[in-house]
Structure formats: C-alpha cells, structure tokens
Motif scaffolding. Structure first.
Motif, PDB file in Angstrom:
ATOM      1  N   VAL A  38      28.055  24.500  42.357  1.00 51.23           N
ATOM      2  CA  VAL A  38      29.324  24.472  43.092  1.00 51.23           C
ATOM      3  C   VAL A  38      29.583  23.064  43.610  1.00 51.23           C
ATOM      4  O   VAL A  38      28.681  22.421  44.159  1.00 51.23           O
ATOM      5  N   ARG A  40      31.941  20.879  46.229  1.00 50.42           N
ATOM      6  CA  ARG A  40      32.843  21.005  47.385  1.00 50.42           C
ATOM      7  C   ARG A  40      33.656  19.725  47.542  1.00 50.42           C
ATOM      8  O   ARG A  40      33.176  18.630  47.236  1.00 50.42           O
ATOM      9  N   ASN A  72      26.818  19.622  46.162  1.00 48.82           N
ATOM     10  CA  ASN A  72      26.953  20.616  47.238  1.00 48.82           C
ATOM     11  C   ASN A  72      25.952  20.353  48.360  1.00 48.82           C
ATOM     12  O   ASN A  72      25.299  21.269  48.874  1.00 48.82           O
ATOM     13  N   SER A  91      36.641  24.163  46.652  1.00 39.17           N
ATOM     14  CA  SER A  91      35.393  24.209  45.886  1.00 39.17           C
ATOM     15  C   SER A  91      35.696  24.422  44.414  1.00 39.17           C
ATOM     16  O   SER A  91      36.775  24.909  44.042  1.00 39.17           O
TER      17      SER A  91
END
Length: 287
Positions: A38, A40, A72, A91
């Motif tokens: 992920v 951000r 992340n 995100s």
C-alpha cells in the motif's frame, strides 16, 4: 512502450481518498507502518502541515505539494502554522508482489511542481476532482479517484528518476534495466544470500569486469553498495513491522554479526536499529 510505463502498468494500483477534512487547534495524525503493498499520500488544499518520518526527515506540505510514501512507513502529520488546514489523504493498493518494486524507491517521494507549470495546474484540478468524486456516490467515482491517484504516483516517480539519475540511492534505474534488473530483483528476493560480484555477474552471463562496469555506468555505484542499500531498507521495513530481535533481523538481511549490522544501519539511517524502532513506535502513537 518505455520501461517505467511497463513497470507501472504491471503494478497497476487501485486508489482512494481516505481522509478529506478540515483540522485545527494543534492537530496531529499518527500513522503506524502499514502493508508493504500500500502506498500512502498526503496533500493540503488550505493551510499547512508537516510530515515526520522515522529517518528524522520532515516535509512541509503546502497547497500544490504532495508527499507520497511508497513503503507505507510510519509517519506523523501535524499542524504547520496557525491557519485552518484542509488535508487530503489517499492510498494506492498494489499486488503483494509489488513490494520489491516499492523497496527500490525512497521512503518518501515529493511532488512539488513549479507554480506556473502545466503539472501544477493539473495537480490542483486533480485533487479538486478527487475531493468531489470521493464525496459523491456517482457511477465511476471510484475509478476516477483511483486513476488520478495512480497518475500522482507516476509523476512523482518520474520526477525522482529525472532528478536522481546518477544517485547511488536510485535503485529503480537498475531495476528498469533490461539486463541488470534481474540481479536487483534477486537481491530484493534473497537479501540474506552471501552475494558476491562474481555470483551476480554469473546470473546475467557476464564477466565480473563487464558486469561491474555496466553497473557503474547505469547507477554510478557498485553492486555491493547497492546490495547494502537494499538490505538496510528491508531491515528498516522489518524493524517497523514485527517484533523479532535485532539479531534475527540482521541475519535475515545477510549479517551474521549484530555489531556489523548496527554499523551499517547507523551509516544508512543516522541512528541505531533500536533507536529507529523506537521512532517508528512513537510516530504511530499520539504525540
């Protein structure tokens, strides 16, 4: 199609806006280290904010600037100045296999185009569109937000590549190389392996001398220096996310001695592994 476009398409991201609100009165938003697949990102449309990372780096957000965190990492957002702040946080979710690609990027990417540029005008319009679409339940809203977020990431990666083409920290140029990309992927996949220049050269069927010369031409660095950079980045990810002892983390990235790992990590991050872990924990809690 160019190599960066192919890589980004291969690692297609699905994005969303996670926070879109006004904040005031000495606010703080702590973030623990999260899923390695992920990304951000944060920006503001009014006021200002600071983004603090475990490395000690602090980024100042103003309208027209975006900070993107490919790994992340733990971080804390806090108020900058006295004005009311309108913050937008988003995100991007990638496939788990993208963690190798993301590890080849720095802890933070900074997108801050010149105010008179086309990119700056697009950025303002894209953020406004994402804000609008995220608050509206209309057909296609999720896709529009996702595509605009992916475009932010692509622009930030390209800008970083452009301005860091000869930096030894720019592992992405190596990963994108049609020949050297193979050995970078293997370093990422097996950081604890006792790699030598000869062994790496053999993986791409080159002599040691030819391999080292090509590596230098592409990265302005050496294979073992880049290997150390990757090992330290992977170690930092582990220190941020699990409770294993420092010795076990050192072994997982190829260090049999905890003292040699301490020295290498301190050179890379300016603090010991234990201090880094404490910073990560502090950033993930209200300050």
């Amino acid at each position: 199609m160019d190599a960066l476009s192919r890589l980004l398409i291969l690692n297609a991201a699905e994005g969303s806006i996670d926070k879109n609100c006004h904040l005031s009165h000495d606010w703080q938003l702590p973030h623990a280290a999260g899923d390695l697949a992920v990304i951000r990102w944060h920006t503001v449309t009014e006021g200002g904010a600071e983004v603090e990372l475990p490395s000690g780096e602090i980024y100042t957000l103003r309208p027209g600037r975006v900070v993107i965190l490919p790994q992340n990492s733990a971080h804390r957002l806090s108020q900058k100045g006295e004005a009311l702040t309108f913050i937008v946080c988003g995100s991007l979710q990638l496939q788990p296999s993208a963690r190798y690609f993301l590890t080849a990027l720095p802890e933070a990417l900074w997108l801050a185009p010149d105010a008179d540029s086309t990119t700056f005008r697009w950025l303002q319009a894209a953020i406004a569109l994402m804000q609008q679409e995220s608050s509206a339940d209309r057909p296609g809203s999720n896709l529009l937000c996702s595509q605009q977020g992916a475009a932010l990431f692509a622009l930030a990666v390209r800008d970083w590549l452009t301005h860091n083409a000869s930096s030894e920290k720019n592992v992405l140029n190596l990963l994108l190389h049609p020949r050297l990309g193979t050995v970078i992927f293997q370093m990422l996949e097996q950081p604890s392996h006792p790699w030598t220049v000869e062994a790496l050269a053999g993986r791409v069927h080159m002599s040691r001398a030819s391999f080292a010369q090509l590596f230098r031409e592409v990265s302005d660095s050496t294979p073992l220096a880049v290997l150390t950079t990757l090992r330290m980045q992977i170690a930092a990810q582990a220190l941020s996310r699990d409770s294993r002892s420092i010795l076990l983390i050192a072994e997982s990235v190829g260090y049999a001695s905890e003292s040699s790992f301490h020295k290498a990590f301190t050179r890379a991050f300016g603090c010991t592994p234990g201090e880094y872990r404490k910073r990560v924990q502090a950033l993930g809690q209200p300050g």
